[in-house]
Design a protein around this motif. Structure first.
Motif, PDB file in Angstrom:
ATOM      1  N   ASP B 145     -30.806  85.782  99.828  1.00  0.00           N
ATOM      2  CA  ASP B 145     -30.892  84.900  98.678  1.00  0.00           C
ATOM      3  C   ASP B 145     -31.900  83.769  98.927  1.00  0.00           C
ATOM      4  O   ASP B 145     -31.773  83.036  99.902  1.00  0.00           O
ATOM      5  CB  ASP B 145     -29.473  84.345  98.454  1.00  0.00           C
ATOM      6  N   GLN B 147     -32.258  80.940  97.594  1.00  0.00           N
ATOM      7  CA  GLN B 147     -31.651  79.603  97.644  1.00  0.00           C
ATOM      8  C   GLN B 147     -30.972  79.350  98.978  1.00  0.00           C
ATOM      9  O   GLN B 147     -31.005  78.238  99.504  1.00  0.00           O
ATOM     10  CB  GLN B 147     -30.632  79.452  96.517  1.00  0.00           C
ATOM     11  N   ARG B 148     -30.368  80.397  99.540  1.00  0.00           N
ATOM     12  CA  ARG B 148     -29.765  80.228 100.863  1.00  0.00           C
ATOM     13  C   ARG B 148     -30.864  80.030 101.911  1.00  0.00           C
ATOM     14  O   ARG B 148     -30.693  79.284 102.864  1.00  0.00           O
ATOM     15  CB  ARG B 148     -28.903  81.440 101.224  1.00  0.00           C
ATOM     16  N   ALA B 150     -33.703  78.567 101.339  1.00  0.00           N
ATOM     17  CA  ALA B 150     -34.145  77.175 101.174  1.00  0.00           C
ATOM     18  C   ALA B 150     -33.184  76.224 101.873  1.00  0.00           C
ATOM     19  O   ALA B 150     -33.603  75.273 102.541  1.00  0.00           O
ATOM     20  CB  ALA B 150     -34.259  76.834  99.686  1.00  0.00           C
ATOM     21  N   LEU B 151     -31.895  76.507 101.739  1.00  0.00           N
ATOM     22  CA  LEU B 151     -30.882  75.666 102.391  1.00  0.00           C
ATOM     23  C   LEU B 151     -31.065  75.690 103.915  1.00  0.00           C
ATOM     24  O   LEU B 151     -31.066  74.643 104.568  1.00  0.00           O
ATOM     25  CB  LEU B 151     -29.481  76.161 102.027  1.00  0.00           C
ATOM     26  N   MET B 152     -31.251  76.899 104.457  1.00  0.00           N
ATOM     27  CA  MET B 152     -31.453  77.035 105.896  1.00  0.00           C
ATOM     28  C   MET B 152     -32.705  76.262 106.337  1.00  0.00           C
ATOM     29  O   MET B 152     -32.696  75.608 107.379  1.00  0.00           O
ATOM     30  CB  MET B 152     -31.599  78.511 106.279  1.00  0.00           C
ATOM     31  N   ALA B 157     -33.988  75.249 110.098  1.00  0.00           N
ATOM     32  CA  ALA B 157     -33.803  76.505 110.818  1.00  0.00           C
ATOM     33  C   ALA B 157     -35.140  77.126 111.208  1.00  0.00           C
ATOM     34  O   ALA B 157     -36.099  77.101 110.431  1.00  0.00           O
ATOM     35  CB  ALA B 157     -33.000  77.485 109.968  1.00  0.00           C
ATOM     36  N   GLN B 161     -33.553  81.808 113.778  1.00  0.00           N
ATOM     37  CA  GLN B 161     -32.227  81.441 113.263  1.00  0.00           C
ATOM     38  C   GLN B 161     -32.029  81.977 111.854  1.00  0.00           C
ATOM     39  O   GLN B 161     -30.951  82.435 111.490  1.00  0.00           O
ATOM     40  CB  GLN B 161     -32.069  79.914 113.266  1.00  0.00           C
ATOM     41  N   LYS B 165     -28.871  84.329 111.444  1.00  0.00           N
ATOM     42  CA  LYS B 165     -27.734  83.715 110.763  1.00  0.00           C
ATOM     43  C   LYS B 165     -27.694  84.036 109.280  1.00  0.00           C
ATOM     44  O   LYS B 165     -26.645  83.885 108.657  1.00  0.00           O
ATOM     45  CB  LYS B 165     -27.752  82.195 110.967  1.00  0.00           C
ATOM     46  N   LEU B 166     -28.817  84.434 108.683  1.00  0.00           N
ATOM     47  CA  LEU B 166     -28.794  84.718 107.254  1.00  0.00           C
ATOM     48  C   LEU B 166     -29.237  86.143 106.902  1.00  0.00           C
ATOM     49  O   LEU B 166     -28.456  86.907 106.344  1.00  0.00           O
ATOM     50  CB  LEU B 166     -29.653  83.687 106.491  1.00  0.00           C
ATOM     51  N   PRO B 169     -26.987  89.184 108.629  1.00  0.00           N
ATOM     52  CA  PRO B 169     -25.644  89.361 108.045  1.00  0.00           C
ATOM     53  C   PRO B 169     -25.690  89.778 106.578  1.00  0.00           C
ATOM     54  O   PRO B 169     -24.847  90.568 106.140  1.00  0.00           O
ATOM     55  CB  PRO B 169     -25.003  87.975 108.180  1.00  0.00           C
ATOM     56  N   THR B 170     -26.668  89.275 105.817  1.00  0.00           N
ATOM     57  CA  THR B 170     -26.810  89.689 104.417  1.00  0.00           C
ATOM     58  C   THR B 170     -27.086  91.184 104.345  1.00  0.00           C
ATOM     59  O   THR B 170     -26.589  91.880 103.461  1.00  0.00           O
ATOM     60  CB  THR B 170     -27.978  88.938 103.746  1.00  0.00           C
ATOM     61  N   TRP B 245     -16.983  93.616 106.039  1.00  0.00           N
ATOM     62  CA  TRP B 245     -16.207  93.759 104.821  1.00  0.00           C
ATOM     63  C   TRP B 245     -16.783  92.975 103.651  1.00  0.00           C
ATOM     64  O   TRP B 245     -16.372  93.146 102.527  1.00  0.00           O
ATOM     65  CB  TRP B 245     -14.786  93.277 105.085  1.00  0.00           C
ATOM     66  N   TRP B 246     -17.740  92.085 103.896  1.00  0.00           N
ATOM     67  CA  TRP B 246     -18.250  91.262 102.797  1.00  0.00           C
ATOM     68  C   TRP B 246     -19.292  92.025 102.000  1.00  0.00           C
ATOM     69  O   TRP B 246     -19.862  93.000 102.467  1.00  0.00           O
ATOM     70  CB  TRP B 246     -18.840  89.949 103.324  1.00  0.00           C
ATOM     71  N   GLU B 249     -23.404  88.873  96.921  1.00  0.00           N
ATOM     72  CA  GLU B 249     -22.799  88.273  95.722  1.00  0.00           C
ATOM     73  C   GLU B 249     -23.551  88.678  94.470  1.00  0.00           C
ATOM     74  O   GLU B 249     -24.748  88.845  94.502  1.00  0.00           O
ATOM     75  CB  GLU B 249     -22.815  86.759  95.843  1.00  0.00           C
TER      76      GLU B 249
END
Lengths: 280, 249
Positions: B145, B147-148, B150-152, B157, B161, B165-166, B169-170, B245-246, B249
């Motif tokens: 994502d 936006q995620r 951008a947050l990182m 980050a 990283q 971390k993003l 896992p995505t 399991w995730w 979104e």
């Protein structure tokens, strides 16, 4: 007392500003088909001040925010100063605690691991990061939910986790982009009072975007109104309502007077956007 | 409680199917050539039990080795493609072209290169498993994502990283889909690989049964292959439910 309405910035405060924007512009696209998102923004925020920013939708609020967060570079016309130091392009990355509209929690991380994400990135040890987060859980109303996953939480709780994550990224300047926009009215008003408590305790400098005039007045030391696109600062009004503010403050005559004045300005700008849209 | 769980599992349906096979074949006088009686199939399975077990292990081994090497290479290739655009542009179309060549066409060459060894089956299995895993890894890594991200970045980050971390896992749920497809294909690859020559394995036994028209044996092997596939797929599903399991979104 309300003469501040006429001037675009409040110069009464002589302390050095924590954040200062001088003639900030942002244009997108090639010169012949250029859109100006943000034009000539001057804004100063004092240390520890809570400033709220309102404006019609699509007025460039988010562009302005992304520039202050260091995610996009402003055009060369002006500059952004943090604690009186001019910031290079993208130099603000890692210096501002930034919380976007969506909570953006990572679904594969537990609540506590979401909260400690920025500390992890800074290289704080897992143990120390967790200790710092655990201390905040009662205050954020999340006690007992440390090992839950985001999908098990309500919208208000998710937002508090996101706020905790923002607070754990300990920067003096906090940027909040409509953090309560997606919450129902009751949860929102509770979250607003709670945010003020947290702010009163930690005294960070806050810039808070919203499109809700009540929220802007209730929270802010100063409300800044943006014009329709291309966005610039239309006016700023200092809010002298006594703190701590109870929910009942929103029904006082003083509050309603401020709201009436600001509403007139915001309506005028919203109409421009609306009129522009129908003409085009 | 325990009986309820048993009733909701596929077990009752399997029993019903077995009963139907057992009763319907003699009742309708179906020729053994088309569908042998269940009793004959079970008797045949008992008569070749040691061979069947040896074949099962051999094919399982080929599949698993081929799958793991294929998965490692596929994930590495997917990460490489996601990281470097030029690699994707230059190499990816070649992979697509290679993928459209049926594996049968490669079989003879693989046997010439690797001989009638375990390695030749492993190579065919990994060749089939590789592609869907590489594609799904690439696609998953492109799903992060903005936006995620951008947050990182606002947290300062590094790109390492950001990846660990993003992006990774995505991508994992999508990679998992690729792994499950790859696993089924690796099994098919191992069985087909055995057709090019070997002495042990479910594929070898299938080919022999076909030559000698041992119809009950064919059914024994079909059921055994099905069992092997279910075992592998079920294992992958178990790992997925436990660790990945995730959903995006």
């Amino acid at each position: 007392m309300d003469s501040s309405m006429a001037t675009p910035s409040i110069a009464a405060d002589h302390r050095p500003a924590h954040l200062q924007l001088i003639n900030v512009w942002k244009r997108f696209g090639p010169p012949e088909r250029q859109t100006v998102a943000v034009r000539n923004v001057d804004l100063a925020i004092q240390p520890g001040e809570f400033v709220t920013l309102i404006g019609p939708s699509g007025c460039g609020k988010s562009t302005l925010f992304n520039m202050i967060a260091g995610l996009i570079a402003p055009d060369d016309d002006g500059s952004i100063l943090l604690s009186n130091k001019v910031q290079q392009d993208y130099g603000l990355l890692g210096k501002v605690a930034f919380m976007p509209q969506r909570d953006l929690l990572f679904p594969w991380r537990t609540v506590i691991d979401n909260a400690t994400l920025p500390l992890e990135i800074e290289g704080v040890s897992r143990k120390a990061a967790r200790a710092r987060a655990e201390a905040l859980f009662p205050e954020f109303g999340l006690e007992g939910f440390e090992t839950h996953y985001p999908h098990q939480l309500s919208g208000g709780m998710r937002q508090r986790v996101a706020l905790m994550r923002t607070f754990l990224f300990e920067r003096d300047l906090v940027l909040l982009d409509e953090p309560f926009g997606a919450l129902d009215a009751l949860t929102r008003s509770m979250m607003q009072r709670w945010l003020l408590d947290v702010w009163a305790k930690h005294r960070r400098t806050v810039l808070f975007i919203t499109h809700d005039i009540d929220e802007a007045i209730f929270l802010g030391d100063k409300v800044v109104v943006m014009t329709a696109r291309p966005g610039t600062i239309k006016c700023a009004e200092r809010i002298n309502l006594p703190r701590p503010r109870a929910a009942s403050v929103t029904t006082t005559g003083e509050f309603i007077d401020i709201k009436r004045r600001l509403l007139a300005v915001v309506e005028e700008e919203s109409l421009k956007t609306f009129g522009g849209a129908t003409l085009a | 409680m325990k009986r309820d769980a048993l009733l909701r599992s596929p077990l009752p349906m399997l029993v019903v199917l077995a009963l139907a096979w057992w009763l319907v074949v003699p009742a309708l006088k179906i020729e053994a050539r088309y569908l042998p009686p269940l009793g004959a199939v079970i008797a045949d399975a008992r008569s070749v039990w040691p061979d069947l077990l040896a074949g099962f292990w051999r094919t399982l081994l080929e599949t698993v080795i081929g799958f793991f090497i294929g998965a490692a290479l596929g994930i590495a290739a997917g990460i490489g493609f996601a990281q470097w655009r030029w690699l994707e542009r230059g190499v990816f179309p070649i992979f697509v072209a290679l993928q459209s060549v049926p594996v049968i066409a490669f079989g003879a060459i693989v046997v010439i290169w690797f001989g009638n060894t375990l390695a030749s089956k492993v190579v065919i299995a990994l060749y089939l498993a590789f592609f869907p895993i590489a594609v799904n890894t690439l696609r998953g890594l492109q799903e992060a994502d903005p936006q995620r991200m951008a947050l990182m970045r606002s947290f300062g980050a590094s790109s390492r990283q950001m990846f660990l971390k993003l992006s990774l896992p995505t991508a994992l749920p999508t990679i998992m889909i690729g792994l499950k497809i790859g696993l089924s294909l690796a099994l098919a690859g191992a069985i087909v690989g055995e057709w090019f020559g070997d002495t042990v394995g479910l594929g070898v036994m299938l080919l022999q049964a076909l030559y000698f028209e041992q119809v009950p044996r064919l059914w024994v092997l079909i059921l055994t292959c099905g069992g092997l596939g279910t075992l592998l797929y079920g294992g992958a599903g178990l790992i997925e439910r436990r660790f990945i399991w995730w959903r995006a979104e």
